[in-house]
Design a protein around this motif. Structure first.
Motif, PDB file in Angstrom:
ATOM      1  N   THR A  33       0.873  -1.160   0.000  1.00  0.00           N
ATOM      2  CA  THR A  33       0.000   0.000   0.000  1.00  0.00           C
ATOM      3  C   THR A  33       0.920   1.222   0.000  1.00  0.00           C
ATOM      4  O   THR A  33       1.853   1.298   0.806  1.00  0.00           O
ATOM      5  N   MET A  34       0.658   2.157  -0.911  1.00  0.00           N
ATOM      6  CA  MET A  34       1.475   3.353  -1.046  1.00  0.00           C
ATOM      7  C   MET A  34       0.660   4.568  -0.620  1.00  0.00           C
ATOM      8  O   MET A  34      -0.517   4.693  -0.975  1.00  0.00           O
ATOM      9  N   GLY A  35       1.300   5.443   0.126  1.00  0.00           N
ATOM     10  CA  GLY A  35       0.593   6.626   0.603  1.00  0.00           C
ATOM     11  C   GLY A  35       1.382   7.901   0.347  1.00  0.00           C
ATOM     12  O   GLY A  35       2.592   7.876   0.181  1.00  0.00           O
ATOM     13  N   THR A  90       0.347  24.063   0.572  1.00  0.00           N
ATOM     14  CA  THR A  90       1.790  24.228   0.724  1.00  0.00           C
ATOM     15  C   THR A  90       2.307  23.362   1.859  1.00  0.00           C
ATOM     16  O   THR A  90       1.809  23.426   2.984  1.00  0.00           O
ATOM     17  N   ALA A  91       3.305  22.526   1.549  1.00  0.00           N
ATOM     18  CA  ALA A  91       3.854  21.590   2.532  1.00  0.00           C
ATOM     19  C   ALA A  91       4.990  20.811   1.888  1.00  0.00           C
ATOM     20  O   ALA A  91       5.182  20.867   0.668  1.00  0.00           O
ATOM     21  N   VAL A  92       5.695  20.063   2.711  1.00  0.00           N
ATOM     22  CA  VAL A  92       6.593  19.034   2.199  1.00  0.00           C
ATOM     23  C   VAL A  92       5.757  17.766   2.047  1.00  0.00           C
ATOM     24  O   VAL A  92       5.075  17.344   2.994  1.00  0.00           O
ATOM     25  N   TYR A  93       5.808  17.177   0.882  1.00  0.00           N
ATOM     26  CA  TYR A  93       5.031  15.975   0.578  1.00  0.00           C
ATOM     27  C   TYR A  93       5.941  14.750   0.623  1.00  0.00           C
ATOM     28  O   TYR A  93       7.014  14.743   0.012  1.00  0.00           O
ATOM     29  N   TYR A  94       5.479  13.738   1.352  1.00  0.00           N
ATOM     30  CA  TYR A  94       6.237  12.517   1.557  1.00  0.00           C
ATOM     31  C   TYR A  94       5.493  11.317   0.970  1.00  0.00           C
ATOM     32  O   TYR A  94       4.286  11.173   1.150  1.00  0.00           O
ATOM     33  N   CYS A  95       6.251  10.455   0.353  1.00  0.00           N
ATOM     34  CA  CYS A  95       5.754   9.172  -0.114  1.00  0.00           C
ATOM     35  C   CYS A  95       6.077   8.121   0.956  1.00  0.00           C
ATOM     36  O   CYS A  95       7.127   8.204   1.606  1.00  0.00           O
ATOM     37  N   ALA A  96       5.180   7.158   1.136  1.00  0.00           N
ATOM     38  CA  ALA A  96       5.393   6.135   2.148  1.00  0.00           C
ATOM     39  C   ALA A  96       4.841   4.795   1.672  1.00  0.00           C
ATOM     40  O   ALA A  96       3.965   4.755   0.806  1.00  0.00           O
ATOM     41  N   ALA A  97       5.360   3.725   2.270  1.00  0.00           N
ATOM     42  CA  ALA A  97       4.959   2.382   1.857  1.00  0.00           C
ATOM     43  C   ALA A  97       4.766   1.483   3.068  1.00  0.00           C
ATOM     44  O   ALA A  97       5.470   1.604   4.068  1.00  0.00           O
ATOM     45  N   ASN A 109       1.541   3.505  10.643  1.00  0.00           N
ATOM     46  CA  ASN A 109       1.473   2.165  10.050  1.00  0.00           C
ATOM     47  C   ASN A 109       2.330   2.017   8.811  1.00  0.00           C
ATOM     48  O   ASN A 109       2.339   0.950   8.204  1.00  0.00           O
ATOM     49  N   TYR A 110       3.040   3.074   8.446  1.00  0.00           N
ATOM     50  CA  TYR A 110       3.894   3.011   7.267  1.00  0.00           C
ATOM     51  C   TYR A 110       5.340   2.797   7.685  1.00  0.00           C
ATOM     52  O   TYR A 110       5.839   3.436   8.617  1.00  0.00           O
ATOM     53  N   ASP A 111       6.008   1.883   6.995  1.00  0.00           N
ATOM     54  CA  ASP A 111       7.347   1.457   7.386  1.00  0.00           C
ATOM     55  C   ASP A 111       8.461   2.199   6.667  1.00  0.00           C
ATOM     56  O   ASP A 111       9.570   2.322   7.197  1.00  0.00           O
ATOM     57  N   TYR A 112       8.198   2.638   5.466  1.00  0.00           N
ATOM     58  CA  TYR A 112       9.239   3.233   4.634  1.00  0.00           C
ATOM     59  C   TYR A 112       8.793   4.606   4.166  1.00  0.00           C
ATOM     60  O   TYR A 112       7.638   4.791   3.786  1.00  0.00           O
ATOM     61  N   TRP A 113       9.758   5.547   4.163  1.00  0.00           N
ATOM     62  CA  TRP A 113       9.461   6.930   3.821  1.00  0.00           C
ATOM     63  C   TRP A 113      10.515   7.497   2.878  1.00  0.00           C
ATOM     64  O   TRP A 113      11.699   7.142   2.979  1.00  0.00           O
ATOM     65  N   GLY A 114      10.059   8.372   1.985  1.00  0.00           N
ATOM     66  CA  GLY A 114      10.984   9.117   1.170  1.00  0.00           C
ATOM     67  C   GLY A 114      11.493  10.342   1.905  1.00  0.00           C
ATOM     68  O   GLY A 114      11.110  10.604   3.051  1.00  0.00           O
TER      69      GLY A 114
END
Length: 123
Positions: A33-35, A90-97, A109-114
């Motif tokens: 699941t990608m967020g 306006t913000a810093v946007y992060y991808c997570a998995a 609940n997300y383990d990995y972050w950009g």
């Protein structure tokens, strides 16, 4: 381990559009699941959108109808198309998995972050 690298941020005027990309390493991308989350100065990191491995999407209320999350499993990439942007986006946007929680909207609940990409919307 999964490595996530975001791109596509920048400065845009209100009403404009941006498309964020997040490239993931690893052979099991299709099972995640990608967020997308965002964090404005002085605020908590908040959920924006997510897409499950089966393609089910979900959005935070303030971005519904303006943002679209999608994924391309052949490219190990998830996208966030942002239209009708507002200064409050306006913000810093992060991808997570995550593989542990199907469809989660909780950052815990997300383990990995950009590393994040800056989006600035001027009025």
């Amino acid at each position: 381990q999964v490595q996530l690298v975001e791109s596509g941020g920048g400065l845009v005027q209100a009403g404009g559009s941006l498309r964020l990309s997040c490239a993931a390493s690893g052979r099991t991308f299709s099972r995640y699941t990608m967020g997308w989350f965002r964090q404005a100065p002085g605020k908590e990191r908040e959920f924006v959108a997510r897409v499950t491995w089966s393609g089910t999407t979900g959005y935070e209320d303030s971005v519904k109808g303006r943002f679209t999350i999608s994924r391309d499993n052949t490219k190990n990439t998830v996208y966030l198309q942002m239209n009708s942007l507002k200064p409050e986006d306006t913000a810093v946007y992060y991808c997570a998995a995550t593989t542990r929680y199907y469809g989660s909207t909780s950052k815990g609940n997300y383990d990995y972050w950009g590393q994040g990409t800056q989006v600035t919307v001027s009025s």
